[in-house]
Design an enzyme around this catalytic site. Structure first.
Site, short mmCIF file in Angstrom:
data_model
loop_
_atom_site.label_atom_id
_atom_site.label_comp_id
_atom_site.label_asym_id
_atom_site.label_seq_id
_atom_site.Cartn_x
_atom_site.Cartn_y
_atom_site.Cartn_z
N HIS A 40 -44.94 -39.27 -7.95
CA HIS A 40 -44.65 -39.99 -9.21
C HIS A 40 -44.39 -41.46 -8.91
O HIS A 40 -44.46 -41.91 -7.77
CB HIS A 40 -43.54 -39.30 -10.00
CG HIS A 40 -42.16 -39.34 -9.38
ND1 HIS A 40 -41.46 -40.50 -9.17
CD2 HIS A 40 -41.35 -38.34 -8.95
CE1 HIS A 40 -40.28 -40.21 -8.65
NE2 HIS A 40 -40.20 -38.90 -8.48
N LYS A 319 -38.33 -35.55 -10.51
CA LYS A 319 -39.01 -34.32 -10.91
C LYS A 319 -38.03 -33.33 -11.52
O LYS A 319 -38.38 -32.59 -12.44
CB LYS A 319 -39.77 -33.71 -9.73
CG LYS A 319 -38.97 -33.55 -8.47
CD LYS A 319 -39.84 -33.66 -7.23
CE LYS A 319 -38.97 -33.85 -6.00
NZ LYS A 319 -39.66 -34.48 -4.92
N1 MSP Z 1 -38.14 -35.64 1.98
C1 MSP Z 1 -37.05 -36.50 1.71
C2 MSP Z 1 -37.07 -37.73 2.58
C3 MSP Z 1 -37.12 -37.49 4.04
S1 MSP Z 1 -37.26 -38.96 4.93
C4 MSP Z 1 -37.03 -38.52 6.50
C5 MSP Z 1 -37.07 -36.92 0.26
N2 MSP Z 1 -38.23 -36.81 -0.40
S2 MSP Z 1 -38.47 -37.22 -1.93
O1 MSP Z 1 -39.80 -36.74 -2.26
O2 MSP Z 1 -37.42 -36.77 -2.76
O3 MSP Z 1 -38.56 -38.78 -1.96
C6 MSP Z 1 -37.40 -39.58 -2.11
C7 MSP Z 1 -37.85 -41.02 -2.13
O4 MSP Z 1 -38.82 -41.23 -3.17
C8 MSP Z 1 -36.78 -42.05 -2.44
O5 MSP Z 1 -35.98 -42.38 -1.34
C9 MSP Z 1 -37.64 -43.19 -2.91
O6 MSP Z 1 -38.29 -43.77 -1.82
C10 MSP Z 1 -38.65 -42.48 -3.78
N3 MSP Z 1 -38.15 -42.28 -5.13
C11 MSP Z 1 -38.03 -41.08 -5.77
N4 MSP Z 1 -37.59 -41.31 -7.05
C12 MSP Z 1 -37.42 -42.63 -7.24
C13 MSP Z 1 -37.02 -43.42 -8.35
N5 MSP Z 1 -36.73 -42.92 -9.54
N6 MSP Z 1 -36.95 -44.77 -8.18
C14 MSP Z 1 -37.26 -45.35 -6.98
N7 MSP Z 1 -37.64 -44.62 -5.92
C15 MSP Z 1 -37.74 -43.27 -6.01
O7 MSP Z 1 -36.05 -37.35 -0.24
#
Ligand code: MSP
Length: 534
Positions: A40, A319
Site C-alpha cells: 500500500h 491493512k
Molecule cells: N516486516 C516488518 C519489518 C521488518 S524490518 C526488519 C514490518 N513490515 S510492514 O509490512 O508492516 O511494514 C512496515 C513499514 O511499512 C513501516 O515501517 C513503513 O516503512 C511502511 N508503512 C506502513 N504503513 C505506513 C504508513 N501509514 N505511513 C508511512 N509508512 C508506512 O513491519
C-alpha cells in the site's frame, strides 16, 4: 528579496560536503515488508524515499547499494495463506512478487531484493543464532505475558492503551510458554552510552528521545523463539529443532544476509547500513537490532532514519484498519513521477502527513503542471518560435541574468545540502522558488516584445539561453525524485543522455548547455488534472 543577493564574479564551488559523502560507500535499506497483505501507499512511501536517496548518492558518484525485500515468516503470513487457500510458501511467493512488481512500477532502483525464505538468509540466521547461543547470550526460560498476534509481540500492561494494542486496537491474549531468550538486558548500558555519544544516530531527534525515554526503564530480555507446536512457518533454531525463530531475530538479520555476511565482499564493502523505517518499528530497530549487533561483536548501523505515518481520515493507513490506498491505483491515474514528487514534497520527513487525492491533485496541478510544466513549455515554445528550436548563444549578461545564475547556484547548493539530510520537502520547496523566479524572469524580460525588435536579437538570445540552461539544472536536480520526467526534460533540451553519466557537481556548472544544440518538441510533461468541479 532579490536585491539582497551578493554579487559574485565567476562560478563558485557547490556546497556538496556533508557527513554521508565522506564515506564514499552508501548502503541503504527499507524495512522488509510482511507478505500477509498487498503493498500500500505507506510501503510505497518508504521505498520511494529510499530510492530517491539511493539515486541521489549514485549521482554524486558514491558507490551505493540499495536493498528492499519481504519478510515472510510468522503467524500472520500463515493466517493470510490459509485465508487465500494456498500453501504458505506459494502464498509468500505470490505476494513477494507483487511487492517487487509494485516497486518496478514505481521506478525503484533497488540493487538487491531479499526474501527471508531465501536459503542464504536462512543460513545466516542459523549461523548467528548458533554463535550468540554458544557465547551464552541466548538461554532457555519460561515467559508469560500479553501477546498481540497482529504485532507478533508480547506487551507490558503499561504499553497498552485501554487494555488494547496501540497499533491494532485489539485485546492481547495471555500466553505462557517455554522459549529461548536473547540477553538483551545485558546491553542496555552499552546502548544508552552509544545513543548519548552519537547524537545524530537515531534521527530526527524526536525518535532518539523516544528511545531514550524507553531506556529509562530496565530492558527485559527478548523472547526469540516460538514452539513449533504453535508455529511451524519459520527458521528452525539450530540448537533446538522443536522451535522456530521469532520473527524479529529472523527479519532484522536481512540487513546482513543481503550483503552475504559474514564473508561476502558486499558485507566488507558496505556495512554499516543506513536504515530507513517508519516509527511503527522504532523499538525493534533502535533496541533489539543494535543489541543483537553488539552481541555478535559487530559495528552498529550508521543511522536509523525514522519517518512518520501517512494518515487517512480514519487514522493511520494500515491493512488492519482496512483504509489502504494501493500505489498502482494512484500511479495508473496520476503518473509515477507525480506520485513520487508528491511523497517527497508533501511529507516533512519525521512528521505525520495527511493523505488525500485532493492534496495530490493540488500538488500536481500547482507545482508540476503550472510552475514547472509551464516554464518548460513556454521556454521551449519561444525557442522554437523565435530561434527555430536551436539553443542560442548568450551575450553579455545583464543584472537580471546574473541573478538567475546566482539563484541557480543557490538553489542547487541548498538542494544538495537538504536532500541527503532527509529534508526533501525543503529541498524541493527551494527548487520551486527558483522555478517561480524563472517564470517571473520571463515576464520581466517579455521575450515576445524583444522578438518584435530586430536590435534586441542579442538580448532575446541571452534570455532564452538563461531559461534553457536553468531548465537543464532543474532536470539534473530532479533526477532522484522524478527520474523519467527528468530524462524527458533532458531530451527536450536536446541533451538526451549527454551529461547524464557525470557526477552531479560536474553537471551543475553554468554554461554546459552548448549553443547550437537542437531542442526537441515533446508532449506536455505534466498534464493538468481536471477535477470534477471544473
Ligand atoms: N516486516 C516488518 C519489518 C521488518 S524490518 C526488519 C514490518 N513490515 S510492514 O509490512 O508492516 O511494514 C512496515 C513499514 O511499512 C513501516 O515501517 C513503513 O516503512 C511502511 N508503512 C506502513 N504503513 C505506513 C504508513 N501509514 N505511513 C508511512 N509508512 C508506512 O513491519
Amino acid at each position: 528579496m532579490v536585491s539582497k543577493i551578493p554579487r559574485v564574479a565567476g562560478p563558485r564551488p557547490l556546497a556538496t560536503g556533508n557527513w554521508q559523502l565522506a564515506t564514499m560507500t552508501y548502503y541503504l535499506t527499507t524495512p522488509i515488508y510482511y507478505v500477509n497483505a498487498e503493498p500500500h501507499l505507506g510501503h510505497a512511501y518508504t521505498t520511494v524515499v529510499a530510492d530517491a536517496l539511493a539515486r541521489f548518492h549514485r549521482l554524486l558518484g558514491v558507490e551505493t547499494r540499495f536493498q528492499t525485500g519481504t519478510d515472510e515468516h510468522g503467524d500472520k503470513v500463515v493466517e493470510a495463506a490459509v485465508k487465500a487457500g494456498l500453501p504458505v510458501k506459494d502464498f509468500a511467493d505470490r505476494v513477494s512478487a507483487r511487492f517487487r512488481q509494485s516497486w518496478d512500477e514505481l521506478d525503484i532502483s533497488y540493487d538487491h531484493y531479499i526474501r527471508t525464505t531465501d536459503p542464504a538468509h536462512v543460513r545466516v540466521v542459523q549461523e548467528v543464532l548458533s554463535r550468540v547461543h554458544e557465547a551464552g547470550d541466548i538461554y532457555f526460560g519460561e515467559y508469560g505475558g500479553l501477546y498481540c498476534f497482529g504485532c507478533e509481540a508480547f506487551y507490558l500492561e503499561r504499553d497498552l492503551i485501554d487494555g488494547r494494542c496501540p497499533d491494532h486496537k485489539t485485546t492481547p491474549t495471555y500466553l505462557k510458554e517455554e522459549n529461548y531468550f536473547f540477553r538483551m538486558s545485558k546491553y542496555q548500558g552499552w546502548l544508552l552510552d552509544y545513543i548519548n555519544d552519537n547524537p545524530g544516530w537515531i534521527r530526527p531527534e524526536r525518535y532518539r528521545n523516544e528511545v531514550l525515554a524507553f531506556l529509562r526503564e530496565p530492558l527485559e530480555d527478548l523472547c526469540i523463539s516460538r514452539p513449533k507446536s504453535r508455529l511451524e512457518w519459520g527458521i528452525t533454531l539450530p540448537f533446538d529443532a522443536r522451535y522456530v525463530t521469532y520473527v524479529w531475530f529472523d527479519a532484522l538479520l536481512n540487513y546482513l544476509s543481503g550483503l552475504d555476511y559474514p564473508s561476502g565482499e558486499p558485507y566488507k564493502k558496505f556495512w554499516p547500513a543506513q536504515h530507513l523505517i517508519a516509527k511503527d518499528i522504532l523499538k525493534p530497530h533502535a533496541i533489539y537490532w543494535p543489541t543483537m549487533l553488539a552481541a555478535m561483536g559487530l559495528e552498529p548501523f550508521a543511522h536509523l532514519n525514522v519517518h512518520g505515518y501517512w494518515q487517512m481520515d480514519s487514522g493511520k493507513m494500515s491493512k488492519s484498519l482496512g483504509n489502504v490506498v494501493e500505489p498502482r491505483a494512484l500511479t495508473a491515474q496520476y503518473g509515477v513521477d507525480q506520485v513520487r514528487y508528491f511523497f517527497l514534497r508533501e511529507m516533512v520527513f519525521g512528521l505525520d502527513a495527511h493523505f488525500s487525492v485532493e492534496a495530490l491533485v493540488a500538488r500536481i496541478n500547482a507545482d508540476l503542471a503550472n510552475d514547472l510544466g509551464n516554464l518548460l513549455a513556454r521556454s521551449l515554445g519561444m525557442a522554437f518560435k523565435y530561434r527555430q528550436g536551436v539553443v542560442p548563444a548568450p551575450n553579455v549578461p545583464s543584472d537580471l541574468d546574473q541573478e538567475v545564475i546566482l539563484l541557480a547556484e543557490r538553489a542547487a547548493a541548498d538542494f544538495l545540502q537538504h536532500f541527503p539530510a532527509l529534508e526533501f520537502s525543503r529541498a524541493l520547496a527551494g527548487l520551486w522558488e527558483f522555478i517561480g523566479h524563472l517564470n517571473r524572469y520571463i515576464v520581466a524580460n517579455a521575450p515576445w516584445e524583444l522578438a518584435k525588435q530586430p536590435e534586441a536579437a542579442a538580448r532575446l538570445d541571452t534570455v532564452l539561453y538563461h531559461l534553457l540552461e536553468s531548465l537543464r539544472w532543474i532536470a539534473a536536480l530532479l533526477r532522484p525524485v522524478m527520474p523519467a520526467s527528468a530524462l524527458k526534460m533532458s531530451e527536450q533540451l536536446g541533451l538526451g543522455l549527454a551529461l547524464w553519466d557525470q557526477p552531479l557537481p560536474q553537471v551543475l556548472q553554468w554554461g554546459r548547455l552548448l549553443p547550437g544544440g537542437a531542442l526537441r518538441k515533446g508532449p506536455a510533461l505534466f498534464p493538468r488534472i481536471e477535477t470534477e468541479e471544473k
